[in-house]
Design an enzyme around this catalytic site. Structure first.
Site, mmCIF file in Angstrom:
data_model
loop_
_atom_site.group_PDB
_atom_site.id
_atom_site.type_symbol
_atom_site.label_atom_id
_atom_site.label_comp_id
_atom_site.label_asym_id
_atom_site.label_seq_id
_atom_site.Cartn_x
_atom_site.Cartn_y
_atom_site.Cartn_z
ATOM 1 N N GLY A 48 26.004 55.259 34.748
ATOM 2 C CA GLY A 48 27.298 55.022 35.414
ATOM 3 C C GLY A 48 28.396 55.619 34.552
ATOM 4 N N THR A 51 33.103 57.697 35.581
ATOM 5 C CA THR A 51 34.458 57.167 35.816
ATOM 6 C C THR A 51 34.596 55.824 35.091
ATOM 7 O OG1 THR A 51 33.656 56.127 37.846
ATOM 8 C CG2 THR A 51 34.774 58.221 38.121
ATOM 9 N N GLY A 52 35.778 55.241 35.110
ATOM 10 C CA GLY A 52 36.014 53.866 34.659
ATOM 11 C C GLY A 52 35.430 53.534 33.292
ATOM 12 N N PHE A 74 26.463 59.197 40.068
ATOM 13 C CA PHE A 74 26.224 59.609 41.457
ATOM 14 C C PHE A 74 27.518 60.209 41.977
ATOM 15 C CE2 PHE A 74 23.393 57.789 45.090
ATOM 16 C CZ PHE A 74 22.872 59.050 45.276
ATOM 17 N N TYR A 235 35.560 36.114 43.662
ATOM 18 C CA TYR A 235 34.830 36.854 42.630
ATOM 19 C C TYR A 235 33.751 35.981 41.964
ATOM 20 C CZ TYR A 235 33.580 40.591 39.601
ATOM 21 O OH TYR A 235 32.845 41.572 39.000
ATOM 22 N N THR A 275 40.040 50.511 39.009
ATOM 23 C CA THR A 275 39.004 51.543 39.046
ATOM 24 C C THR A 275 38.605 51.686 40.518
ATOM 25 O OG1 THR A 275 37.165 50.007 38.813
ATOM 26 C CG2 THR A 275 38.040 50.931 36.770
HETATM 27 P P1 NAD Z 1 33.546 52.795 38.568
HETATM 28 O O1 NAD Z 1 33.519 52.771 40.050
HETATM 29 O O2 NAD Z 1 34.701 53.455 37.905
HETATM 30 O O3 NAD Z 1 32.212 53.507 37.980
HETATM 31 C C1 NAD Z 1 30.952 53.320 38.542
HETATM 32 C C2 NAD Z 1 29.981 54.335 37.975
HETATM 33 O O4 NAD Z 1 28.673 54.069 38.545
HETATM 34 C C3 NAD Z 1 30.304 55.802 38.323
HETATM 35 O O5 NAD Z 1 29.967 56.618 37.219
HETATM 36 C C4 NAD Z 1 29.355 56.114 39.475
HETATM 37 O O6 NAD Z 1 29.019 57.499 39.623
HETATM 38 C C5 NAD Z 1 28.144 55.305 39.032
HETATM 39 N N1 NAD Z 1 27.194 54.997 40.118
HETATM 40 C C6 NAD Z 1 27.401 54.258 41.226
HETATM 41 N N2 NAD Z 1 26.248 54.177 41.944
HETATM 42 C C7 NAD Z 1 25.321 54.877 41.250
HETATM 43 C C8 NAD Z 1 23.952 55.163 41.455
HETATM 44 N N3 NAD Z 1 23.285 54.700 42.518
HETATM 45 N N4 NAD Z 1 23.316 55.948 40.559
HETATM 46 C C9 NAD Z 1 23.970 56.447 39.466
HETATM 47 N N5 NAD Z 1 25.257 56.175 39.194
HETATM 48 C C10 NAD Z 1 25.919 55.404 40.089
HETATM 49 O O7 NAD Z 1 33.369 51.282 38.126
HETATM 50 P P2 NAD Z 1 33.897 50.411 36.901
HETATM 51 O O8 NAD Z 1 35.018 49.558 37.391
HETATM 52 O O9 NAD Z 1 34.043 51.219 35.657
HETATM 53 O O10 NAD Z 1 32.661 49.416 36.747
HETATM 54 C C11 NAD Z 1 31.608 49.600 35.825
HETATM 55 C C12 NAD Z 1 31.086 48.231 35.432
HETATM 56 O O11 NAD Z 1 32.151 47.503 34.780
HETATM 57 C C13 NAD Z 1 30.650 47.369 36.635
HETATM 58 O O12 NAD Z 1 29.516 46.620 36.286
HETATM 59 C C14 NAD Z 1 31.849 46.442 36.831
HETATM 60 O O13 NAD Z 1 31.509 45.228 37.457
HETATM 61 C C15 NAD Z 1 32.265 46.223 35.382
HETATM 62 N N6 NAD Z 1 33.647 45.733 35.218
HETATM 63 C C16 NAD Z 1 34.682 46.325 35.875
HETATM 64 C C17 NAD Z 1 35.966 45.783 35.744
HETATM 65 C C18 NAD Z 1 37.144 46.372 36.483
HETATM 66 O O14 NAD Z 1 38.167 45.689 36.620
HETATM 67 N N7 NAD Z 1 37.076 47.581 36.924
HETATM 68 C C19 NAD Z 1 36.192 44.679 34.904
HETATM 69 C C20 NAD Z 1 35.104 44.135 34.205
HETATM 70 C C21 NAD Z 1 33.831 44.657 34.377
#
Ligand code: NAD
Length: 396
Positions: A48, A51-52, A74, A235, A275
């Site tokens: 993953g 991004t983010g 992805f 949530y 994100t």
């Molecule tokens: P994001 O949407 O920015 O990133 C998601 C990533 O997962 C991307 O790189 C995407 O290409 C990849 N991805 C998705 N489906 C895929 C698949 N089937 N195969 C391969 N790659 C795949 O998300 P984010 O907000 O950075 O979240 C990442 C983690 O952090 C998650 O577990 C989320 O719950 C956690 N998180 C997010 C926050 C927030 O506020 N954004 C806060 C705390 C924790």
């Protein structure tokens, strides 16, 4: 091609390569302005990674620890009349800049839940690196295909027990409205746990252990979220919260499995940030706009890159032992959850209306961050310029 944002239903379907490049450069600059992280990992797999929080982890690994990185994601490249996705541009720019910095990086675009991508990754590790010493699990996905049967499961964002009505913010119009979400069925809960729980993280670690590509003392971390009582019904007490509980429990079984190589597994609870994943959760954009305002005023606001740098430098590496809560989770959401911040937000929540939203919320900050995810609204980028939308990247 002149590229403009194409926004529908809290998603942006275009991305700007130059803006994405600047976002990556700014994150690298931040890490390079900080002290190098000592005793950091040397070869990191980020699942993953485009991004983010995942991209921030890749940048901190490469530029804060001098590590080689393998990124799984992805994303889609540009096609006739359509830009690539932001994650594809981010990765192309990351690879170029990390290579210039003398670090190797490999990127695999495909479904991380599949056996095929796990096998491809293991073959790559064996061929190019030998072993890896850190695995960051940062997937946010609305669905997961069962790797053996091909059946597709979709996650939901629903309350559990009874329907729930909450305030929500349409950040495009700046209007507050109510949204009612139906109660989840048992099937909704199970499917959400299947998609966003810890099973796939465990499958990755099992596969890496079996292939003997995890170095002694390897570390694995997955990201979770808890948030304030205000968002609990949707949530933490909802379907996604059940999946996060499952993910957090998975860290315990991974700790046992990794004991034989003296490895360690953690969940890090991170701060709420704009994100692609979080902008789709009802009530969360309103909460984040309030949170940004409060944290920026107190000078404690962080983005993904600051959060991950703090995770690596203060918890995982630099000779530190991670500080954990009662459930053994690392809490880099500590500043978000500070009593003064949360008291302020809950006191305001019920008073927010269309008329006072700009007084209480950082609506402009939210919007800017949302568009920045896709490379728009980035200072210094010429959006009238004709640009080549192809992401220049060699994928494995
Ligand atoms: P994001 O949407 O920015 O990133 C998601 C990533 O997962 C991307 O790189 C995407 O290409 C990849 N991805 C998705 N489906 C895929 C698949 N089937 N195969 C391969 N790659 C795949 O998300 P984010 O907000 O950075 O979240 C990442 C983690 O952090 C998650 O577990 C989320 O719950 C956690 N998180 C997010 C926050 C927030 O506020 N954004 C806060 C705390 C924790």
């Amino acid at each position: 091609m002149i590229i403009k944002p194409v926004v529908r239903n809290y998603m942006c379907f275009s991305a700007h390569p130059d803006g994405c490049r600047k976002n990556i450069i700014e994150q690298i600059d931040y890490v390079q302005s900080k002290k190098k992280i000592e005793n950091g990992p040397k070869n990191v797999l980020i699942i993953g990674a485009s991004t983010g929080y995942g991209m921030a982890s890749r940048i901190v690994s490469a530029f804060g620890c001098n590590a080689n990185t393998i990124g799984i994601f992805f994303e889609r490249n540009a096609e006739e009349g359509r830009t690539a996705s932001a994650g594809m541009y981010n990765t192309a720019h990351f690879e170029e800049l990390s290579t210039k910095n003398g670090k190797k990086s490999w990127s695999i675009n495909g479904d991380a839940f599949s056996n095929d991508i796990k096998n491809k990754t293991i073959a790559l590790i064996k061929e190019k690196i030998g072993k890896i010493d850190a695995v960051i699990y940062s997937i946010a996905s609305p669905k997961r295909t069962n790797p053996d049967t091909g059946e597709v499961f979709a996650s939901t964002l629903k309350p559990i027990g009874k329907e729930y009505t909450t305030k929500t913010l349409n950040f495009s119009t700046g209007k507050i409205g109510d949204v009612t979400l139906p109660a989840a069925t048992e099937e909704d809960i199970e499917k959400t746990i299947y998609v966003m729980g810890g099973e796939d993280w465990e499958m990755w670690i099992d596969a890496l252990l079996k292939a003997d590509v995890l170095d002694a003392n390897a570390t694995t971390v997955a990201y979770s979220y808890i948030g304030p009582v205000l968002t609990y019904p949707i949530y933490r007490d909802g379907t996604i919260g059940r999946a996060k509980e499952h993910l957090e429990k998975t860290a315990f079984s991974l700790t046992e499995k990794l004991a034989k190589i003296n490895g360690r597994a953690f969940v890090s609870v991170n701060k709420a940030l704009v994100t692609q994943a979080s902008s789709a959760i009802p009530a969360v954009p309103l909460y984040i706009s309030l949170l940004y305002k409060s944290m920026k005023e107190k000078n404690i606001h962080e983005d993904c890159i600051q959060q991950v740098y703090r995770l690596y430098s203060e918890h995982l590496y630099n000779g530190n032992t991670p500080k954990v809560d009662n459930e053994k989770r690392i809490r880099i959401d500590d500043w978000e959850m500070r009593e003064d911040v949360q008291k302020e937000i809950s006191a305001i929540w019920d008073q927010i209306t269309d008329d006072n939203i700009r007084t209480f919320c950082d609506l402009d900050g939210y919007r800017k961050d949302f568009f920045r995810l896709f490379g728009f609204d980035v200072d210094g980028v010429d959006y009238e310029k004709d640009v080549d939308p192809t992401a220049n990247i060699t994928l494995i």
